[in-house]
Design a protein around this motif. Structure first.
Motif, PDB file in Angstrom:
ATOM      1  N   PRO A 185      -0.918  -2.103   5.924  1.00 23.13           N
ATOM      2  CA  PRO A 185      -0.514  -1.788   4.548  1.00 23.13           C
ATOM      3  C   PRO A 185       0.855  -2.360   4.187  1.00 23.13           C
ATOM      4  O   PRO A 185       1.806  -2.238   4.953  1.00 23.13           O
ATOM      5  CB  PRO A 185      -0.464  -0.257   4.530  1.00 23.13           C
ATOM      6  N   GLY A 186       0.927  -3.011   3.030  1.00 22.05           N
ATOM      7  CA  GLY A 186       2.212  -3.493   2.515  1.00 22.05           C
ATOM      8  C   GLY A 186       3.087  -2.295   2.193  1.00 22.05           C
ATOM      9  O   GLY A 186       2.594  -1.208   1.923  1.00 22.05           O
ATOM     10  N   TYR A 187       4.380  -2.493   2.227  1.00 20.05           N
ATOM     11  CA  TYR A 187       5.276  -1.357   2.022  1.00 20.05           C
ATOM     12  C   TYR A 187       6.457  -1.776   1.169  1.00 20.05           C
ATOM     13  O   TYR A 187       6.995  -2.849   1.348  1.00 20.05           O
ATOM     14  CB  TYR A 187       5.781  -0.871   3.384  1.00 20.05           C
ATOM     15  N   GLY A 188       6.832  -0.938   0.227  1.00 18.39           N
ATOM     16  CA  GLY A 188       8.061  -1.256  -0.503  1.00 18.39           C
ATOM     17  C   GLY A 188       7.961  -1.027  -1.983  1.00 18.39           C
ATOM     18  O   GLY A 188       8.400  -0.003  -2.476  1.00 18.39           O
ATOM     19  N   TYR A 189       7.343  -1.976  -2.698  1.00 17.46           N
ATOM     20  CA  TYR A 189       7.409  -1.892  -4.147  1.00 17.46           C
ATOM     21  C   TYR A 189       6.276  -1.102  -4.784  1.00 17.46           C
ATOM     22  O   TYR A 189       6.239  -0.953  -5.979  1.00 17.46           O
ATOM     23  CB  TYR A 189       7.414  -3.296  -4.756  1.00 17.46           C
ATOM     24  N   ALA A 190       5.334  -0.665  -4.001  1.00 14.09           N
ATOM     25  CA  ALA A 190       4.171   0.009  -4.583  1.00 14.09           C
ATOM     26  C   ALA A 190       4.593   1.228  -5.376  1.00 14.09           C
ATOM     27  O   ALA A 190       5.414   2.024  -4.936  1.00 14.09           O
ATOM     28  CB  ALA A 190       3.230   0.420  -3.464  1.00 14.09           C
ATOM     29  N   LYS A 191       4.020   1.326  -6.577  1.00 15.27           N
ATOM     30  CA  LYS A 191       4.345   2.483  -7.413  1.00 15.27           C
ATOM     31  C   LYS A 191       3.442   3.646  -7.024  1.00 15.27           C
ATOM     32  O   LYS A 191       2.467   3.953  -7.690  1.00 15.27           O
ATOM     33  CB  LYS A 191       4.160   2.115  -8.881  1.00 15.27           C
ATOM     34  N   VAL A 192       3.762   4.235  -5.897  1.00 18.59           N
ATOM     35  CA  VAL A 192       2.978   5.386  -5.433  1.00 18.59           C
ATOM     36  C   VAL A 192       3.948   6.510  -5.105  1.00 18.59           C
ATOM     37  O   VAL A 192       5.117   6.275  -4.809  1.00 18.59           O
ATOM     38  CB  VAL A 192       2.143   5.042  -4.177  1.00 18.59           C
ATOM     39  N   PRO A 193       3.459   7.756  -5.140  1.00 13.76           N
ATOM     40  CA  PRO A 193       4.346   8.888  -4.827  1.00 13.76           C
ATOM     41  C   PRO A 193       4.904   8.799  -3.407  1.00 13.76           C
ATOM     42  O   PRO A 193       4.263   8.224  -2.523  1.00 13.76           O
ATOM     43  CB  PRO A 193       3.423  10.106  -4.966  1.00 13.76           C
ATOM     44  N   GLU A 194       6.078   9.372  -3.229  1.00 10.44           N
ATOM     45  CA  GLU A 194       6.757   9.366  -1.925  1.00 10.44           C
ATOM     46  C   GLU A 194       5.851   9.925  -0.825  1.00 10.44           C
ATOM     47  O   GLU A 194       5.816   9.420   0.291  1.00 10.44           O
ATOM     48  CB  GLU A 194       8.051  10.198  -2.025  1.00 10.44           C
ATOM     49  N   LYS A 195       5.095  10.967  -1.193  1.00  9.18           N
ATOM     50  CA  LYS A 195       4.197  11.614  -0.217  1.00  9.18           C
ATOM     51  C   LYS A 195       3.193  10.605   0.340  1.00  9.18           C
ATOM     52  O   LYS A 195       2.893  10.579   1.531  1.00  9.18           O
ATOM     53  CB  LYS A 195       3.470  12.766  -0.919  1.00  9.18           C
ATOM     54  N   VAL A 196       2.670   9.740  -0.542  1.00  9.58           N
ATOM     55  CA  VAL A 196       1.692   8.729  -0.129  1.00  9.58           C
ATOM     56  C   VAL A 196       2.364   7.694   0.773  1.00  9.58           C
ATOM     57  O   VAL A 196       1.814   7.279   1.793  1.00  9.58           O
ATOM     58  CB  VAL A 196       1.055   8.049  -1.370  1.00  9.58           C
ATOM     59  N   LYS A 197       3.590   7.299   0.414  1.00 10.12           N
ATOM     60  CA  LYS A 197       4.321   6.332   1.241  1.00 10.12           C
ATOM     61  C   LYS A 197       4.537   6.889   2.654  1.00 10.12           C
ATOM     62  O   LYS A 197       4.390   6.175   3.640  1.00 10.12           O
ATOM     63  CB  LYS A 197       5.679   6.007   0.611  1.00 10.12           C
TER      64      LYS A 197
END
Length: 202
Positions: free
Chosen positions: A82-94
């Protein structure tokens, strides 16, 4: 050493967690990187396929662990993490992604090496340091692709390469670094040679 034919890579499966990954046998190399570092483009350049790994205009779309098998079998695989960084997802998902990434890197027995993809203009981000830390814990070999090398003049790109090498000197027994450009196909042969080292059984 025999060379593998990376053009034979085909999509095998996607898994959200370690438990759903394919059987832990054979040899695989995983690709990791920030969402905009050019990871999918690098995989496509290495396999000479335009759309094996999906590139997206919205960085961070890869939320699953994607497996590609080589030469029609399932014993040698490339893995798109999984790519990490700029994705506009909630912190919980990150945090959930991070947990699955760590789980995979720490517990996958068939993992032979990690290709860490960094934009040559923005190397060694917090995410990159975290991945290097995990690799160090596991005594896992890492090969860094400094992508988008075509965006810099040759001298500037080589200067960045030297800077990254000197910053990682303490890890030089585990970590190797090269310049890479998916657009110009620069560094493809060098990267494939490294993959062969890891994936071809002695």
């Amino acid at each position: 050493m025999s060379r593998l034919n990376y053009q034979t890579a085909r999509f095998l499966t996607s898994a959200p967690t370690l438990a759903q990954c394919p059987p832990d046998a054979g040899a695989e190399v995983a690709f990791a990187g920030r969402s905009n570092a050019g990871k999918s483009s690098a995989i496509n350049a290495l396999t000479q396929q335009k759309a094996l790994a999906r590139t997206s205009k919205t960085p961070g779309r890869t939320q699953l662990i994607n497996f590609f098998s080589l030469v029609g079998g399932e014993t040698q695989r490339l893995v798109d993490l999984p790519g990490y960084g700029y994705a506009k997802v909630p912190e919980k998902v990150k945090l959930e992604w991070q947990r699955h990434l760590a789980d995979y890197l720490r517990n996958r027995q068939s993992l032979r090496g990690l290709v860490l993809v960094m934009d040559v203009r923005h190397p060694l981000s917090e995410f990159d340091e975290m991945m290097l830390g995990w690799a160090d814990e596991q005594d896992m070999a890492v090969h860094i692709l400094l992508t988008k090398a075509d965006k810099l003049k040759s001298g500037a790109a080589k200067s960045e390469l030297q800077k990254v090498r000197s910053r990682l000197r303490e890890w030089e027994d585990l970590v190797s670094v090269q310049l890479f450009s998916s657009l110009k196909r620069e560094g493809v042969d060098e990267a494939q040679t490294k993959l062969d080292e890891w994936l071809v059984a002695d």
